[in-house]
Structure formats: C-alpha cells, structure tokens
Write a protein that holds these residues in place. Structure first.
Motif, PDB file in Angstrom:
ATOM      1  N   PRO A   2      22.182  40.069 -81.966  1.00  0.00           N
ATOM      2  CA  PRO A   2      23.011  39.405 -80.954  1.00  0.00           C
ATOM      3  C   PRO A   2      24.419  39.062 -81.476  1.00  0.00           C
ATOM      4  CG  PRO A   2      20.880  38.306 -81.179  1.00  0.00           C
ATOM      5  CD  PRO A   2      20.988  39.300 -82.289  1.00  0.00           C
ATOM      6  N   VAL A   3      25.377  39.102 -80.591  1.00  0.00           N
ATOM      7  CA  VAL A   3      26.762  38.806 -80.942  1.00  0.00           C
ATOM      8  C   VAL A   3      26.886  37.407 -81.531  1.00  0.00           C
ATOM      9  CG1 VAL A   3      29.085  38.500 -79.993  1.00  0.00           C
ATOM     10  CG2 VAL A   3      27.666  40.394 -79.217  1.00  0.00           C
ATOM     11  N   GLU A   4      26.128  36.462 -81.002  1.00  0.00           N
ATOM     12  CA  GLU A   4      26.177  35.081 -81.499  1.00  0.00           C
ATOM     13  C   GLU A   4      25.752  35.017 -82.961  1.00  0.00           C
ATOM     14  OE1 GLU A   4      24.329  35.936 -78.720  1.00  0.00           O
ATOM     15  OE2 GLU A   4      25.818  35.332 -77.245  1.00  0.00           O
ATOM     16  N   GLN A   5      24.743  35.804 -83.305  1.00  0.00           N
ATOM     17  CA  GLN A   5      24.257  35.830 -84.681  1.00  0.00           C
ATOM     18  C   GLN A   5      25.325  36.425 -85.615  1.00  0.00           C
ATOM     19  OE1 GLN A   5      20.615  38.007 -85.236  1.00  0.00           O
ATOM     20  NE2 GLN A   5      20.384  37.337 -87.345  1.00  0.00           N
ATOM     21  N   LEU A   6      25.967  37.503 -85.166  1.00  0.00           N
ATOM     22  CA  LEU A   6      27.046  38.096 -85.954  1.00  0.00           C
ATOM     23  C   LEU A   6      28.187  37.106 -86.143  1.00  0.00           C
ATOM     24  CD1 LEU A   6      27.245  41.719 -84.532  1.00  0.00           C
ATOM     25  CD2 LEU A   6      26.670  41.066 -86.872  1.00  0.00           C
ATOM     26  N   MET A   9      27.231  34.586 -88.724  1.00  0.00           N
ATOM     27  CA  MET A   9      27.271  35.169 -90.067  1.00  0.00           C
ATOM     28  C   MET A   9      28.696  35.270 -90.597  1.00  0.00           C
ATOM     29  SD  MET A   9      24.660  38.308 -89.813  1.00  0.00           S
ATOM     30  CE  MET A   9      22.917  38.086 -89.542  1.00  0.00           C
ATOM     31  N   SER A  10      29.642  35.512 -89.706  1.00  0.00           N
ATOM     32  CA  SER A  10      31.030  35.675 -90.152  1.00  0.00           C
ATOM     33  C   SER A  10      31.596  34.380 -90.723  1.00  0.00           C
ATOM     34  CB  SER A  10      31.908  36.181 -89.009  1.00  0.00           C
ATOM     35  OG  SER A  10      32.131  35.177 -88.041  1.00  0.00           O
ATOM     36  N   HIS A  11      30.981  33.254 -90.392  1.00  0.00           N
ATOM     37  CA  HIS A  11      31.463  31.954 -90.877  1.00  0.00           C
ATOM     38  C   HIS A  11      30.678  31.443 -92.080  1.00  0.00           C
ATOM     39  CE1 HIS A  11      34.136  31.652 -87.488  1.00  0.00           C
ATOM     40  NE2 HIS A  11      33.134  31.872 -86.663  1.00  0.00           N
ATOM     41  N   LYS A  48      21.566  43.699 -93.033  1.00  0.00           N
ATOM     42  CA  LYS A  48      21.130  42.383 -92.552  1.00  0.00           C
ATOM     43  C   LYS A  48      22.287  41.429 -92.252  1.00  0.00           C
ATOM     44  CE  LYS A  48      16.481  42.542 -94.384  1.00  0.00           C
ATOM     45  NZ  LYS A  48      16.401  43.933 -94.513  1.00  0.00           N
ATOM     46  N   ASN A  49      23.274  41.347 -93.126  1.00  0.00           N
ATOM     47  CA  ASN A  49      24.442  40.500 -92.898  1.00  0.00           C
ATOM     48  C   ASN A  49      25.688  41.311 -93.267  1.00  0.00           C
ATOM     49  OD1 ASN A  49      26.570  38.648 -93.033  1.00  0.00           O
ATOM     50  ND2 ASN A  49      25.282  37.009 -93.807  1.00  0.00           N
ATOM     51  N   HIS A  61      32.279  38.948 -99.575  1.00  0.00           N
ATOM     52  CA  HIS A  61      32.410  38.356 -98.240  1.00  0.00           C
ATOM     53  C   HIS A  61      33.546  39.085 -97.533  1.00  0.00           C
ATOM     54  CE1 HIS A  61      32.557  35.489 -94.956  1.00  0.00           C
ATOM     55  NE2 HIS A  61      33.874  35.511 -95.103  1.00  0.00           N
ATOM     56  N   ILE A  62      33.269  39.618 -96.366  1.00  0.00           N
ATOM     57  CA  ILE A  62      34.262  40.343 -95.575  1.00  0.00           C
ATOM     58  C   ILE A  62      34.720  39.438 -94.440  1.00  0.00           C
ATOM     59  CG2 ILE A  62      34.634  42.297 -94.018  1.00  0.00           C
ATOM     60  CD1 ILE A  62      34.187  43.343 -96.732  1.00  0.00           C
TER      61      ILE A  62
END
Length: 84
Positions: A2-6, A9-11, A48-49, A61-62
């Motif tokens: 899900p977009v929310e999960q991505l 993860m970005s934070h 996974k991330n 970290h990207i």
C-alpha cells in the motif's frame, strides 16, 4: 504494498531499524523478461523496504526531494565541486 506503507517507510530512520531486518540489495534477483510493472512488484517483494536496505553489508537510506532538476545537471554540479 500500500502507498501508505511506502510513505511510512520513507520516513523511517536507518539508525532505528534493526540491521537484521534489512535486505541486501546484492541478493535481489530480477527477471528482465517480465514487464516493467511486474519487475517493480517483484523488486518490492524482495527488498521489503525500498528506502532502507543494505548494499554489500552497508546500510543505505534513499530519499528524494520534490524538486525538478535533471540528473545530468545535478551530476555536472556535483563534479564541479570535486574539481575545486
């Protein structure tokens, strides 16, 4: 994924993620005969991330900025700083 999960993860901070939970990108295998969409899905399943992972054992970290600059211009600017 899900977009929310991505987005979440970005934070995430790479320092706070247990190293044992990070996937080494060197171990990712992509079937190039698949369509671009399927390759991306397979990559996300394996990594996974996509924002926090290992590269040959080194934590990475990207992050992306919301600025429209062409990569070629960014690289030119970068290499100019190296020449100084």
């Amino acid at each position: 994924m899900p977009v929310e999960q991505l987005e979440s993860m970005s934070h995430d901070s790479i320092e706070k993620i247990p190293r044992s939970s990070l996937v080494d990108i060197c171990d990712i295998k992509i079937d190039t005969s698949l369509s671009g969409e399927l390759r991306m899905l397979k990559y996300l399943e394996q990594i996974k991330n996509p924002y926090n992972f290992l590269c040959d054992g080194t934590p990475v970290h990207i992050s992306f900025i919301n600025e429209e600059r062409e990569l070629s211009k960014v690289l030119i600017d970068y290499f100019r700083t190296l020449k100084r």
